[in-house]
Scaffold this motif. Structure first.
Motif, mmCIF file in Angstrom:
data_model
loop_
_atom_site.group_PDB
_atom_site.id
_atom_site.type_symbol
_atom_site.label_atom_id
_atom_site.label_comp_id
_atom_site.label_asym_id
_atom_site.label_seq_id
_atom_site.Cartn_x
_atom_site.Cartn_y
_atom_site.Cartn_z
ATOM 1 N N LYS A 1 -2.993 -14.673 -0.874
ATOM 2 C CA LYS A 1 -2.341 -13.575 -1.559
ATOM 3 C C LYS A 1 -2.677 -12.483 -0.392
ATOM 4 O O LYS A 1 -2.472 -10.995 -0.262
ATOM 5 C CB LYS A 1 -2.622 -13.662 -3.034
ATOM 6 N N SER A 2 -4.450 -12.091 -0.583
ATOM 7 C CA SER A 2 -5.286 -11.583 0.507
ATOM 8 C C SER A 2 -4.603 -11.042 2.087
ATOM 9 O O SER A 2 -4.858 -10.328 2.534
ATOM 10 C CB SER A 2 -6.391 -11.457 0.337
ATOM 11 N N ALA A 3 -4.004 -12.431 2.557
ATOM 12 C CA ALA A 3 -3.345 -12.540 3.700
ATOM 13 C C ALA A 3 -2.129 -11.488 4.181
ATOM 14 O O ALA A 3 -2.153 -11.527 5.004
ATOM 15 C CB ALA A 3 -3.577 -13.854 3.920
ATOM 16 N N CYS A 4 -0.891 -11.156 3.091
ATOM 17 C CA CYS A 4 0.173 -10.705 2.405
ATOM 18 C C CYS A 4 -0.141 -9.372 2.127
ATOM 19 O O CYS A 4 0.884 -9.253 2.282
ATOM 20 C CB CYS A 4 0.664 -11.696 1.521
ATOM 21 N N MET A 5 -1.060 -8.926 2.221
ATOM 22 C CA MET A 5 -1.124 -7.626 1.586
ATOM 23 C C MET A 5 -1.260 -6.672 2.850
ATOM 24 O O MET A 5 -2.023 -6.716 3.747
ATOM 25 C CB MET A 5 -3.088 -6.735 0.681
ATOM 26 N N LYS A 6 0.161 -5.935 2.489
ATOM 27 C CA LYS A 6 0.209 -4.914 3.881
ATOM 28 C C LYS A 6 0.273 -3.705 3.295
ATOM 29 O O LYS A 6 1.345 -3.318 2.255
ATOM 30 C CB LYS A 6 1.296 -5.370 4.227
ATOM 31 N N GLY A 7 -0.349 -2.467 3.147
ATOM 32 C CA GLY A 7 -0.599 -1.329 2.568
ATOM 33 C C GLY A 7 -0.988 -1.163 1.301
ATOM 34 O O GLY A 7 0.185 -0.304 0.705
ATOM 35 N N GLY A 8 -1.203 -2.239 0.659
ATOM 36 C CA GLY A 8 -1.465 -2.319 -0.678
ATOM 37 C C GLY A 8 -0.085 -2.940 -1.592
ATOM 38 O O GLY A 8 -0.558 -3.128 -2.984
ATOM 39 N N GLU A 9 0.841 -3.556 -1.106
ATOM 40 C CA GLU A 9 2.449 -3.781 -1.343
ATOM 41 C C GLU A 9 1.942 -6.023 -0.935
ATOM 42 O O GLU A 9 1.612 -5.809 0.348
ATOM 43 C CB GLU A 9 3.128 -3.855 -1.367
#
Length: 110
Positions: free
Chosen positions: A29-37
């Motif tokens: 989950k943390s690796a797939c966060m881009k720009g808070g989304e």
């Protein structure tokens, strides 16, 4: 089918895939966060990668022998393995949901 066989089958077919999915979700989950989304496409690929890892080598296409082409095909194999594994993961979750009422029926009837 005895009760112990039904419970063992339930644990293998239902509990284990759900626990593995939750663990993979927490890891990636943390690796797939881009720009808070959350980027669901990359989450799909990364969570499906362990389920499609052994299938990705079927898609190797021989290249021209250059280093850039080899790295590109290697990355493409990981992406394709993740996509295929995402579908396998979705299927295992559908089977896990199906096994809940089936196990209840098996425990009540026999």
């Amino acid at each position: 089918m005895t009760r112990s066989e039904a419970v063992k089958s339930f644990n293998i077919k239902s509990v284990l895939p759900v626990v593995a999915t939750l663990l993979l979700y927490c890891i990636f989950k943390s690796a797939c966060m881009k720009g808070g989304e959350l980027d669901y496409v990359w989450l799909w690929i990364l969570c499906g990668l362990p389920f499609g890892l052994h299938r990705m080598y079927l898609w190797i296409v021989p290249g021209d022998g250059s280093l850039g082409g080899g790295i590109t095909l290697f990355a493409l194999n990981f992406i394709l393995g993740g996509v295929i594994g995402g579908f396998v993961l979705a299927w295992r979750l559908i089977v896990a949901v199906w096994y809940v009422p089936l196990t209840v029926y098996r425990l009540i009837v026999g």
